[in-house]
Design a protein around this motif. Structure first.
Motif, mmCIF file in Angstrom:
data_model
loop_
_atom_site.group_PDB
_atom_site.id
_atom_site.type_symbol
_atom_site.label_atom_id
_atom_site.label_comp_id
_atom_site.label_asym_id
_atom_site.label_seq_id
_atom_site.Cartn_x
_atom_site.Cartn_y
_atom_site.Cartn_z
ATOM 1 N N TRP A 198 0.862 -1.188 0.000
ATOM 2 C CA TRP A 198 0.000 0.000 0.000
ATOM 3 C C TRP A 198 0.894 1.232 0.000
ATOM 4 N N ASP A 207 -3.096 3.403 6.224
ATOM 5 C CA ASP A 207 -4.279 4.049 6.805
ATOM 6 C C ASP A 207 -4.667 3.268 8.054
ATOM 7 N N SER A 256 -7.179 1.719 8.882
ATOM 8 C CA SER A 256 -7.979 0.503 8.745
ATOM 9 C C SER A 256 -7.191 -0.678 8.189
ATOM 10 N N LEU A 257 -5.931 -0.475 7.792
ATOM 11 C CA LEU A 257 -5.184 -1.526 7.110
ATOM 12 C C LEU A 257 -5.027 -2.777 7.980
ATOM 13 N N ARG A 295 -8.149 -4.693 8.216
ATOM 14 C CA ARG A 295 -8.478 -5.412 6.985
ATOM 15 C C ARG A 295 -7.627 -6.675 6.852
ATOM 16 N N LYS A 311 -9.066 -5.080 -0.057
ATOM 17 C CA LYS A 311 -9.349 -3.923 -0.895
ATOM 18 C C LYS A 311 -10.159 -2.867 -0.138
ATOM 19 N N LYS A 312 -9.933 -1.614 -0.491
ATOM 20 C CA LYS A 312 -10.781 -0.545 0.045
ATOM 21 C C LYS A 312 -12.096 -0.487 -0.721
#
Length: 628
Positions: free
Chosen positions: A9, A13, A15-16, A19, A173-174
């Motif tokens: 990435w 961020d 949220s990584l 995830r 994935k975002k």
């Protein structure tokens, strides 16, 4: 056997990490014994390497991943098995390397440290792995020669994402995943899937079998996937048929010996056909005293049942037989789980029989099974590829022999001269001529239940592309077809079915027919060693297995394949299925009213049953689960 995931990435961020943890949960069934991940800053980007482990070789914590090389220059996440790891380990020790564990992952790391990409042809096994080079800040993604183990990847926001299964890609994935209309059309109209690098998800790809791709983290650039393995196909003329059979026998037995290496219980999937029977009998031949557990699907009371033949093999080798019988109620009960497990649409309900076989193996405490996949694609199995063989003979000017072969070939059960001639014509025609022949047979490129205008608007190419062959050898058309079947169509979807079904129940499915050594030997033989002048399939293999497999199995002429009574299973639940198909997918691809008319005609017997019905069911349920 494991699951892997990760990526690069460009910007981290908050949220990584969440995830990554969610993605690991989606592949936990691939490795329930251990898991781990690392998030590392590399040139301002975030590198993620994640892993779930199914412990097969060296059950200790020394097999934890990500794993680092001794010099800390490389780290790896690895899914698969290297069967010849002991031989490679000895070779590397002789070169001065030391080892801390007995794991094949450590051998892989050390081999890469010493030989880098030149190590790949030395590996006998099935694998997908990602190797991080700490000095060059590059990740290298590799898939085994046949694509036995999966590897998916995509790019997003200038970064790179990979995983063993698509649900993990979705979790990493975002953005959301979208439907690949071209792949959906090919499946619905022609039953075509897993034949190239495209998936049913737009922008998500398979790394092709025998390929490697690199991602340079600093530059944010991915190379074009390149083959590290290309089979050698030169024809050998120095072996008599008997010599070829003798050599094949030794190569096959050696492969079985390697594939039996395990620190957990090993069994076998037994259909009753030649391929799985040969695997089981070879297991007994090389290990006279080992306990053998076999697992078989039985179509009880049906003409498709292979129970009699499975029983003969179990009695012959003294195996402990485990059998599963499938009902339509059980199919409906497990349908959504099977579709979820497969991740993408697939060809028929025969996959459910396999699903239940692996479930039974898991319940009996067996963690590794040996299976017969790949033999048909290497040995001219199935119907013997008559069109390709006739074309080879015609190109060599052997017109009389071509006609004689076709006549003798057609005398076998389940074949006909009309079928053989049609197959030959299909080989000798292409383009518009082939489309015309398909139309005469009642097959259209755009069925009434698909929306042609929507397909055109979406830029979908509406034609059958299944005949594409990437290898072109004059006078060796059968070999060309088998090579294409190994890497581009045919085998790829079978390996996908086996991988997802086995890993659903944390079973490692091994395929001893699929080694580069065995494959290249078979593809180098004269074509009439594979399909005899009398139309016998797997001709040289039957000769090689004399004395190991019972003659009555080797001489069978009635093999029906690994099938379920699909029509009866589905029609029994027609009312429930119709409700599914009446749902509005809000997709535009399908003409729902025309599809329902066609469905009603099939159920009422106004139209014959075709595999279209299963493809509708599979696609509808899958789309609602993964995309809609």
């Amino acid at each position: 056997m494991c699951g892997i995931l990760g990526g690069v990435w460009k910007q981290a961020d908050n949220s990584l990490e969440g995830r990554v943890k969610s993605a690991l949960v989606t592949i936990q069934h691939r490795g329930p014994n251990d898991s781990g991940y690392e998030i590392t800053s590399v040139n301002g980007s975030c590198l993620v390497l994640g892993h779930t482990r199914l412990s097969i070789i060296d059950l200790s914590s020394a097999g934890h991943q990500p794993m680092y090389s001794h010099d800390r220059k490389y780290s790896v996440v690895f899914n698969g098995e290297i069967y010849n790891y002991r031989e490679l380990r000895s070779e590397l020790i002789a070169l001065g390397y030391a080892f801390k564990s007995d794991s094949d992952t450590e051998v892989l790391l050390t081999a890469w440290q010493h030989w880098r990409e030149a190590s790949l042809p030395k590996l006998v096994g099935m694998f997908a792995f990602v190797m991080f080079d700490h000095d060059r800040n590059t990740i290298s993604c590799v898939r085994d020669a046949f694509g036995i183990k999966p590897f998916f990847y995509t790019c997003e926001d200038g970064g790179f994402i990979f995983a063993s299964e698509v649900p993990a890609i979705k979790a990493l994935k975002k953005g959301r995943v979208e439907l690949n209309w071209q792949r959906a059309y090919a499946y619905l109209a022609h039953g075509d899937y897993d034949t190239n690098s495209d998936t049913f998800f737009q922008g998500v790809y398979h790394l092709p079998p025998g390929h490697i791709v690199h991602y340079q983290i600093a530059m944010g650039q991915m190379t074009t996937p390149e083959p590290w393995y290309v089979p050698r196909l030169e024809e050998r003329t120095d072996l008599s048929f008997k010599d070829a059979a003798d050599e094949l026998r030794e190569r096959f037995l050696n492969s079985i010996r390697l594939h039996l290496r395990s620190d957990v219980p090993v069994g076998a999937a037994l259909s009753g056909g030649l391929d799985s029977s040969a695997v089981v009998c070879a297991m007994r031949h090389v290990e006279p005293d080992m306990p053998i557990n076999t697992f078989s699907y039985i179509a009880k009371g049906d003409v498709l049942s292979e129970e009699l033949w499975a029983d003969k093999i179990n009695d012959y080798v003294g195996a402990n037989a485990n059998k599963v019988i499938v009902s339509s109620e059980e199919l409906m009960r497990d349908l959504d789980d099977m579709i979820r497990v497969q991740g993408e649409p697939f060809g028929s309900t025969s996959i459910y029989a396999q699903y239940r076989v692996y479930k039974l193996a898991s319940e009996r405490g067996v963690t590794v099974t040996l299976d017969g996949q790949g033999a048909d694609e290497m040995l001219a199995g199935y119907s013997g590829y008559p069109g390709q063989r006739v074309r080879s003979l015609i190109e060599k000017g052997a017109y009389t022999e071509a006609f004689s072969f076709l006549r003798r070939w057609s005398k076998w059960p389940g074949r006909s001269l009309k079928w053989g001639v049609g197959s030959a014509l299909g080989q000798l025609t292409s383009g518009s001529v082939n489309d015309f022949l398909r139309l005469l047979d009642g097959r259209k490129n755009i069925p009434d239940w698909l929306d042609g205008k929507a397909l055109e608007h979406a830029g979908v190419l509406c034609k059958n592309s299944r005949r594409h062959c990437t290898v072109d050898i004059q006078g060796r058309r059968l070999i060309s077809e088998l090579t294409s079947s190994l890497h581009h169509r045919g085998l790829q979807h079978l390996l996908r079915h086996g991988d997802r079904n086995s890993m659903r129940f944390s079973i490692e499915s091994r395929v001893p027919f699929l080694t580069t050594d065995l494959t290249e030997f078979l593809l180098s033989l004269p074509e009439d060693y594979l399909i005899s002048r009398d139309g016998e399939t797997k001709h040289v293999f039957r000769a090689a297995m004399r004395g190991i497999v019972p003659d009555e199995v080797l001489d069978r002429r009635d093999k029906v394949g690994f099938q379920t009574p699909e029509k009866d299973l589905l029609i029994a639940h027609a009312s429930e299925i119709r409700k599914w198909l009446a749902e509005d997918l809000d997709l535009g691809l399908i003409n729902r009213d025309a599809l329902l008319v066609r469905f009603d005609d099939i159920v009422s017997h106004k139209s014959p049953y075709t595999s279209e019905l299963w493809r509708w069911i599979n696609f509808y349920r899958w789309y609602a689960m993964f995309v809609g």
